[in-house]
Design a protein around this motif. Structure first.
Motif, PDB file in Angstrom:
ATOM      1  N   LEU A   1       0.832  -1.198   0.000  1.00 40.89           N
ATOM      2  CA  LEU A   1       0.000   0.000   0.000  1.00 40.89           C
ATOM      3  C   LEU A   1       0.871   1.255   0.000  1.00 40.89           C
ATOM      4  O   LEU A   1       0.633   2.186  -0.778  1.00 40.89           O
ATOM      5  N   GLU A   2       1.892   1.290   0.856  1.00 37.59           N
ATOM      6  CA  GLU A   2       2.791   2.435   0.886  1.00 37.59           C
ATOM      7  C   GLU A   2       3.606   2.553  -0.404  1.00 37.59           C
ATOM      8  O   GLU A   2       3.959   3.652  -0.825  1.00 37.59           O
ATOM      9  N   GLY A   3       3.911   1.420  -1.013  1.00 41.07           N
ATOM     10  CA  GLY A   3       4.721   1.436  -2.236  1.00 41.07           C
ATOM     11  C   GLY A   3       3.910   1.435  -3.510  1.00 41.07           C
ATOM     12  O   GLY A   3       4.432   1.171  -4.600  1.00 41.07           O
ATOM     13  N   LEU A   4       2.625   1.755  -3.420  1.00 42.13           N
ATOM     14  CA  LEU A   4       1.712   1.604  -4.553  1.00 42.13           C
ATOM     15  C   LEU A   4       2.105   2.440  -5.767  1.00 42.13           C
ATOM     16  O   LEU A   4       1.997   1.985  -6.909  1.00 42.13           O
ATOM     17  N   SER A   5       2.559   3.662  -5.560  1.00 40.17           N
ATOM     18  CA  SER A   5       2.895   4.519  -6.709  1.00 40.17           C
ATOM     19  C   SER A   5       4.042   3.920  -7.508  1.00 40.17           C
ATOM     20  O   SER A   5       4.021   3.945  -8.750  1.00 40.17           O
ATOM     21  N   LEU A   6       5.040   3.364  -6.820  1.00 39.29           N
ATOM     22  CA  LEU A   6       6.146   2.732  -7.548  1.00 39.29           C
ATOM     23  C   LEU A   6       5.696   1.437  -8.205  1.00 39.29           C
ATOM     24  O   LEU A   6       6.103   1.141  -9.341  1.00 39.29           O
ATOM     25  N   ILE A   7       4.847   0.662  -7.529  1.00 41.41           N
ATOM     26  CA  ILE A   7       4.340  -0.569  -8.134  1.00 41.41           C
ATOM     27  C   ILE A   7       3.646  -0.263  -9.454  1.00 41.41           C
ATOM     28  O   ILE A   7       3.817  -0.971 -10.454  1.00 41.41           O
ATOM     29  N   LYS A   8       2.857   0.807  -9.486  1.00 44.99           N
ATOM     30  CA  LYS A   8       2.158   1.189 -10.704  1.00 44.99           C
ATOM     31  C   LYS A   8       3.142   1.532 -11.802  1.00 44.99           C
ATOM     32  O   LYS A   8       2.986   1.116 -12.957  1.00 44.99           O
ATOM     33  N   ARG A   9       4.199   2.289 -11.465  1.00 44.24           N
ATOM     34  CA  ARG A   9       5.217   2.634 -12.462  1.00 44.24           C
ATOM     35  C   ARG A   9       5.919   1.389 -12.980  1.00 44.24           C
ATOM     36  O   ARG A   9       6.178   1.260 -14.181  1.00 44.24           O
TER      37      ARG A   9
ATOM     38  N   ASN B   1      -6.892  -3.854   2.649  1.00 43.97           N
ATOM     39  CA  ASN B   1      -6.249  -2.952   1.690  1.00 43.97           C
ATOM     40  C   ASN B   1      -6.123  -3.500   0.280  1.00 43.97           C
ATOM     41  O   ASN B   1      -5.671  -2.791  -0.626  1.00 43.97           O
ATOM     42  N   LEU B   2      -6.505  -4.763   0.045  1.00 41.90           N
ATOM     43  CA  LEU B   2      -6.299  -5.361  -1.269  1.00 41.90           C
ATOM     44  C   LEU B   2      -7.018  -4.593  -2.374  1.00 41.90           C
ATOM     45  O   LEU B   2      -6.463  -4.373  -3.450  1.00 41.90           O
ATOM     46  N   GLN B   3      -8.258  -4.187  -2.133  1.00 35.63           N
ATOM     47  CA  GLN B   3      -8.999  -3.472  -3.173  1.00 35.63           C
ATOM     48  C   GLN B   3      -8.267  -2.195  -3.589  1.00 35.63           C
ATOM     49  O   GLN B   3      -8.123  -1.921  -4.777  1.00 35.63           O
ATOM     50  N   ARG B   4      -7.805  -1.420  -2.625  1.00 37.88           N
ATOM     51  CA  ARG B   4      -7.088  -0.179  -2.942  1.00 37.88           C
ATOM     52  C   ARG B   4      -5.814  -0.466  -3.716  1.00 37.88           C
ATOM     53  O   ARG B   4      -5.459   0.259  -4.654  1.00 37.88           O
ATOM     54  N   ILE B   5      -5.118  -1.535  -3.354  1.00 39.00           N
ATOM     55  CA  ILE B   5      -3.859  -1.873  -4.013  1.00 39.00           C
ATOM     56  C   ILE B   5      -4.103  -2.310  -5.457  1.00 39.00           C
ATOM     57  O   ILE B   5      -3.428  -1.855  -6.389  1.00 39.00           O
ATOM     58  N   LEU B   6      -5.072  -3.194  -5.664  1.00 35.30           N
ATOM     59  CA  LEU B   6      -5.339  -3.682  -7.017  1.00 35.30           C
ATOM     60  C   LEU B   6      -5.894  -2.579  -7.913  1.00 35.30           C
ATOM     61  O   LEU B   6      -5.545  -2.480  -9.090  1.00 35.30           O
ATOM     62  N   GLU B   7      -6.769  -1.742  -7.370  1.00 32.78           N
ATOM     63  CA  GLU B   7      -7.332  -0.647  -8.159  1.00 32.78           C
ATOM     64  C   GLU B   7      -6.283   0.403  -8.492  1.00 32.78           C
ATOM     65  O   GLU B   7      -6.395   1.101  -9.492  1.00 32.78           O
TER      66      GLU B   7
ATOM     67  N   ASN C   1      -9.526 -13.742  -2.387  1.00 28.88           N
ATOM     68  CA  ASN C   1      -9.873 -14.244  -3.717  1.00 28.88           C
ATOM     69  C   ASN C   1     -11.116 -13.548  -4.234  1.00 28.88           C
ATOM     70  O   ASN C   1     -11.172 -13.096  -5.400  1.00 28.88           O
ATOM     71  N   ALA C   2     -12.138 -13.426  -3.394  1.00 30.06           N
ATOM     72  CA  ALA C   2     -13.392 -12.792  -3.793  1.00 30.06           C
ATOM     73  C   ALA C   2     -13.196 -11.311  -4.105  1.00 30.06           C
ATOM     74  O   ALA C   2     -13.772 -10.777  -5.062  1.00 30.06           O
ATOM     75  N   ILE C   3     -12.373 -10.635  -3.313  1.00 31.19           N
ATOM     76  CA  ILE C   3     -12.108  -9.210  -3.555  1.00 31.19           C
ATOM     77  C   ILE C   3     -11.434  -9.032  -4.911  1.00 31.19           C
ATOM     78  O   ILE C   3     -11.815  -8.155  -5.706  1.00 31.19           O
TER      79      ILE C   3
END
Length: 250
Positions: free
Chosen positions: A158-166, A186-192, A243-245
């Motif tokens: 979650l904290e590293g999300l911006s770099l993961i996206k890049r 936090n999975l939904q926020r991370i995947l989205e 899995n469902a999320i």
């Protein structure tokens, strides 16, 4: 990846492996020493896990906890463990190695990849300790790693999300599974917030030991180790929830 994503669950026991598969995991990362971030499991554990689950089992190759700068003797241990893991049914391998200045150790990785083939290989969260993650990812792609496990070089995905996206946008032939601190909260926020099609988690809960007699004056490990009478295992309900999320999002 029939559902558009793949959930990998890291486990350190047969019980956790079975629970992960029951909960819907598409792949298992088999380790020992999860308190240390994962080390090489025993070949006995690999053999029994392979008898009990049908999903692919990727085996961690890490001879010790700590950093990812390895001595010549440690490299020999890693090569021997890779050969044994292949012999005992591993479906893939997971390792990482860095130079002292925080770059990918291309020479060592090339040598280890040659021992791993033809199995697919993941570069683990040693990636989160590199000096320049964008350059490191290009290096791993050129070396032939199929996937990279990362929390975006931060304390959690979650904290590293911006770099993961890049990183995910940079990838053309290698996917970047998300790993590190992934929960149902936090999975939904991370995947989205990323374009990754895989994610990696442990989804564990504590289970009380079955021991009736307990000696409170003795501990089997260092002071920071897990208590003897509480066992952490993959939780079927947690895996199913994650899995469902992911299905709902992807």
């Amino acid at each position: 990846m029939d559902d558009g994503f793949l959930m990998e669950v890291c486990v350190d026991s047969v019980e956790s492996a079975v629970n992960a598969e029951r909960g819907g995991a598409g792949r298992i990362e088999l380790c020992a020493g999860l308190v240390e971030g994962g080390t090489t499991p025993s070949m006995g554990l690999l053999q029994v896990v392979k008898q009990c689950v049908r999903v692919p089992v990727f085996v961690m190759i890490r001879p010790r906890g700590g950093d990812f700068l390895y001595s010549d003797r440690e490299v020999e241990v890693m090569k021997a463990d890779i050969r044994l893991a292949k012999l005992h049914g591993a479906d893939g391998l997971v390792f990482g190695a860095l130079t002292e200045d925080g770059r990918i150790d291309t020479e060592l990785c090339t040598a280890l990849l040659a021992v791993c083939r033809p199995l697919p290989v993941t570069f683990h969260r040693a990636f989160d300790m590199v000096h320049d993650p964008l350059v490191a990812l290009e290096t791993l792609i050129s070396l032939g790693f199929e996937r990279v496990l990362t929390s975006g070089c931060d304390s959690s995905a979650l904290e590293g999300l911006s770099l993961i996206k890049r990183l995910a946008e940079q990838v053309s032939v290698c996917c970047a599974p998300l790993g590190g601190g992934i929960t149902e909260r936090n999975l939904q926020r991370i995947l989205e917030g990323s374009t990754a099609s895989e994610f990696h988690c442990s989804a564990r809960s504590a289970r009380d030991s079955g021991m009736k007699f307990r000696n409170p004056n003795v501990a089997m490990g260092a002071s920071f180790s897990a208590p003897e009478y509480s066992i952490k295992v993959a939780d079927v309900a947690k895996v199913r929830t994650l899995n469902a999320i992911a299905k709902n999002i992807l």
